[in-house]
Design a protein around this motif. Structure first.
Motif, PDB file in Angstrom:
ATOM      1  N   LEU A 137       0.819  -1.223   0.000  1.00 27.69           N
ATOM      2  CA  LEU A 137       0.000   0.000   0.000  1.00 27.69           C
ATOM      3  C   LEU A 137       0.850   1.269   0.000  1.00 27.69           C
ATOM      4  O   LEU A 137       0.331   2.356  -0.201  1.00 27.69           O
ATOM      5  CB  LEU A 137      -0.957   0.000   1.191  1.00 27.69           C
ATOM      6  N   ARG A 138       2.159   1.107   0.215  1.00 26.53           N
ATOM      7  CA  ARG A 138       3.024   2.297   0.115  1.00 26.53           C
ATOM      8  C   ARG A 138       3.386   2.610  -1.334  1.00 26.53           C
ATOM      9  O   ARG A 138       3.916   3.680  -1.624  1.00 26.53           O
ATOM     10  CB  ARG A 138       4.302   2.089   0.944  1.00 26.53           C
ATOM     11  N   GLN A 143      -1.351   4.112  -3.309  1.00 27.59           N
ATOM     12  CA  GLN A 143      -1.681   5.347  -2.581  1.00 27.59           C
ATOM     13  C   GLN A 143      -2.716   6.145  -3.363  1.00 27.59           C
ATOM     14  O   GLN A 143      -3.682   6.643  -2.792  1.00 27.59           O
ATOM     15  CB  GLN A 143      -0.417   6.195  -2.397  1.00 27.59           C
ATOM     16  N   ALA A 144      -2.515   6.248  -4.681  1.00 24.94           N
ATOM     17  CA  ALA A 144      -3.453   7.018  -5.516  1.00 24.94           C
ATOM     18  C   ALA A 144      -4.837   6.372  -5.463  1.00 24.94           C
ATOM     19  O   ALA A 144      -5.846   7.059  -5.253  1.00 24.94           O
ATOM     20  CB  ALA A 144      -2.943   7.085  -6.951  1.00 24.94           C
ATOM     21  N   ILE A 145      -4.888   5.051  -5.604  1.00 23.94           N
ATOM     22  CA  ILE A 145      -6.187   4.347  -5.595  1.00 23.94           C
ATOM     23  C   ILE A 145      -6.938   4.602  -4.286  1.00 23.94           C
ATOM     24  O   ILE A 145      -8.124   4.931  -4.281  1.00 23.94           O
ATOM     25  CB  ILE A 145      -5.979   2.825  -5.806  1.00 23.94           C
ATOM     26  N   ILE A 430      -8.474  -2.927   0.569  1.00 24.74           N
ATOM     27  CA  ILE A 430      -7.276  -2.846   1.408  1.00 24.74           C
ATOM     28  C   ILE A 430      -6.820  -4.240   1.829  1.00 24.74           C
ATOM     29  O   ILE A 430      -5.675  -4.616   1.573  1.00 24.74           O
ATOM     30  CB  ILE A 430      -7.523  -1.911   2.607  1.00 24.74           C
ATOM     31  N   PHE A 431      -7.702  -4.999   2.464  1.00 26.38           N
ATOM     32  CA  PHE A 431      -7.373  -6.384   2.840  1.00 26.38           C
ATOM     33  C   PHE A 431      -8.429  -7.314   2.257  1.00 26.38           C
ATOM     34  O   PHE A 431      -9.408  -7.641   2.941  1.00 26.38           O
ATOM     35  CB  PHE A 431      -7.340  -6.534   4.372  1.00 26.38           C
ATOM     36  N   PRO A 432      -8.286  -7.724   0.989  1.00 22.28           N
ATOM     37  CA  PRO A 432      -9.348  -8.521   0.364  1.00 22.28           C
ATOM     38  C   PRO A 432      -9.539  -9.901   0.984  1.00 22.28           C
ATOM     39  O   PRO A 432      -8.587 -10.504   1.483  1.00 22.28           O
ATOM     40  CB  PRO A 432      -8.895  -8.647  -1.096  1.00 22.28           C
ATOM     41  N   ARG A 433     -10.797 -10.348   0.945  1.00 26.06           N
ATOM     42  CA  ARG A 433     -11.171 -11.684   1.409  1.00 26.06           C
ATOM     43  C   ARG A 433     -11.772 -12.433   0.226  1.00 26.06           C
ATOM     44  O   ARG A 433     -12.695 -11.922  -0.419  1.00 26.06           O
ATOM     45  CB  ARG A 433     -12.255 -11.572   2.486  1.00 26.06           C
TER      46      ARG A 433
END
Ligand code: AMO
Length: 440
Positions: A137-138, A143-145, A430-433
């Motif tokens: 995510l860095r 970041q843009a998304i 962010i944290f897909p399941r």
């Protein structure tokens, strides 16, 4: 292991992008993560990243306190640090200024280097990146998304609140299915079986009695068996329900909401959009409208036969997406294809007052006018093989003046895929399941 410094009285005075020539000669404190260390002719350049961008820290060996030089010797990229120093205006640095450090604190040491490159280089596979998602995510694209996602959520909330909808939260642990049984996650609720909510459907309908216009932005859970680029087991759903309106009013509402959201993203996220390398056009309103029957005819002309009552397969949606590469509605679906709470059309009971809201080949939302008569609702439940007894807490609300009402549920991640041109729903979560991912 090296000893870490304590934060103590250290506090940030500026973010990286605020280090500009106007601050020349001023003492500042910045924090962030070390993106690179580079030596050139006796000078060490550090690039420090924070949530806003990057700043250059420049160290001439003979002009820097020994304590700082010692720390730099031991530090590795991706460690988190604080720098206190004097701003110097210089053309070549990002934003036209750099920092000459006087003090440095090392707050979090990077014990190892990331298993993939964050800034440039070949992009690692999604699974490798998701395994250590916070590092992924860095990446500037991520970041843009997620900044765009933040703006989308904010714009939708602002839009709905301004239109007089009240934000509600409904239970995510529930006793009965709302969208049919297949995609439910059963859980143990003390000594009883319960389920994770597939949708706030029944609650939002009930809430039009006390509030008339409601919306909820919250998680929904679907036990999707297959792993696809468009399905997850947990998503964020934007749900709206309103009394005394029909599905046509709700389609106009979606149109305005999407128009407003795209406009806000264009205005507030221009640099993020530029970074993603795409232009986000202002949508043409009103959005086109095709009935389910129209769609079958369009597909037939393209040589793709879909029989009345069949779902639109991935393949036929692809064909449709090529012909209509924009926002549009598919309305008037066969009644038996839609859930029990969707209202059959007055004189043609085999079709119903329903819509899917689409962009190209992607379904973004579905909605419709609802059944508001208890008698009809019981009939529809039975027709769909559902047991009215299980819905008694919902049905009894209909004895207290349930008004005609309509609404929709829109998948935030699907909308984000369209707005940021991502093919894989995991890139915008962010944290897909999914079927095979329950961590991190
Ligand atoms: P539906 O089941 O069509 O309708 O869901 C609404 C929207 O939610 C999104 N969605 C998903 N996105 C990703 N992965 C999934 N597994 C997934 N499941 C659903 C889609 C879809 O269009 N109660 C009705 C809405 C209503 O009538 O108000 C409902 O849930 O974007």
């Amino acid at each position: 292991m090296k000893k870490l410094d304590e934060l103590k009285e250290w506090r940030r005075t500026h973010y990286s992008i605020e280090i500009t020539p106007e601050l020349d000669g001023k003492r500042v404190t910045v924090f962030g993560w070390l993106a690179s260390i580079r030596e050139q002719g006796g000078i060490t350049f550090l690039i420090l990243h924070d949530k806003e961008g990057a700043v250059q820290i420049t160290m001439h060996k003979d002009k820097i306190p020994r304590s700082v030089l010692e720390k730099v010797k031991n530090i590795r990229e991706h460690s988190s640090i604080g720098i206190r120093g004097i701003v110097k205006s210089i053309d070549k640095a990002p934003h036209g200024a750099e920092i000459i450090p006087e003090e440095m604190c090392i707050l979090g040491i990077a014990q190892r280097q990331p298993p993939f490159s964050l800034f440039g280089g070949k992009m690692a596979s999604i699974d490798k990146r998701l395994d250590i998602r916070v590092l992924d995510l860095r990446r500037p694209k991520a970041q843009a998304i997620f900044r765009i996602r933040h703006t989308v959520l904010k714009s939708i909330r602002e839009f709905l609140i301004k239109k007089g909808y009240i934000e509600v939260s409904t239970p995510k642990i529930i006793a009965t299915a709302t969208e049919g049984g297949a995609a439910l996650f059963p859980i143990l609720y003390y000594d009883k079986e319960a389920f994770l909510a597939q949708s706030p459907q029944l609650y939002k309908e009930q809430l039009v009695i006390p509030f008339e216009k409601v919306f909820e932005i919250g998680p929904i859970f679907r036990a999707e068996e297959s792993r696809t680029l468009r399905h997850l087991s947990e998503i964020v759903s934007i749900d709206v329900e309103e009394a005394f309106v029909s599905y046509e009013d709700i389609m106009r509402l979606i149109e305005q909401m999407i128009y407003h959201t795209v406009k806000e993203v264009r205005e507030r996220c221009s640099s993020e959009m530029e970074f993603l390398g795409h232009e986000l056009p202002v949508p043409k309103v009103p959005f086109k409208n095709f009935t389910y029957k129209d769609v079958l005819e369009i597909l037939e002309k393209e040589g793709t036969t879909v029989n009345w009552g069949d779902d639109l397969s991935t393949q036929s949606l692809k064909v449709l997406g090529k012909i209509i590469p924009e926002f549009y509605f598919i309305t008037d679906w066969p009644t038996f294809m839609k859930p029990f709470y969707i209202k059959p059309k007055g004189d043609k009971q085999d079709i119903c007052e329903s819509f899917d809201f689409m962009h190209g080949s992607i379904e973004l939302a579905s909605g419709g006018s609802r059944v508001s008569s208890k008698r009809l609702l019981v009939k529809r439940l039975k027709e769909q093989g559902l047991e009215p007894k299980l819905f008694r807490y919902h049905l009894r609300v209909f004895d207290y003046g349930m008004p005609p009402h309509a609404g929709f549920g829109l998948g935030l991640e699907r909308l984000m895929m369209v707005l940021t041109w991502q093919e894989n729903i995991r890139e915008v979560t962010i944290f897909p399941r999914d079927r095979s991912r329950l961590t991190p």
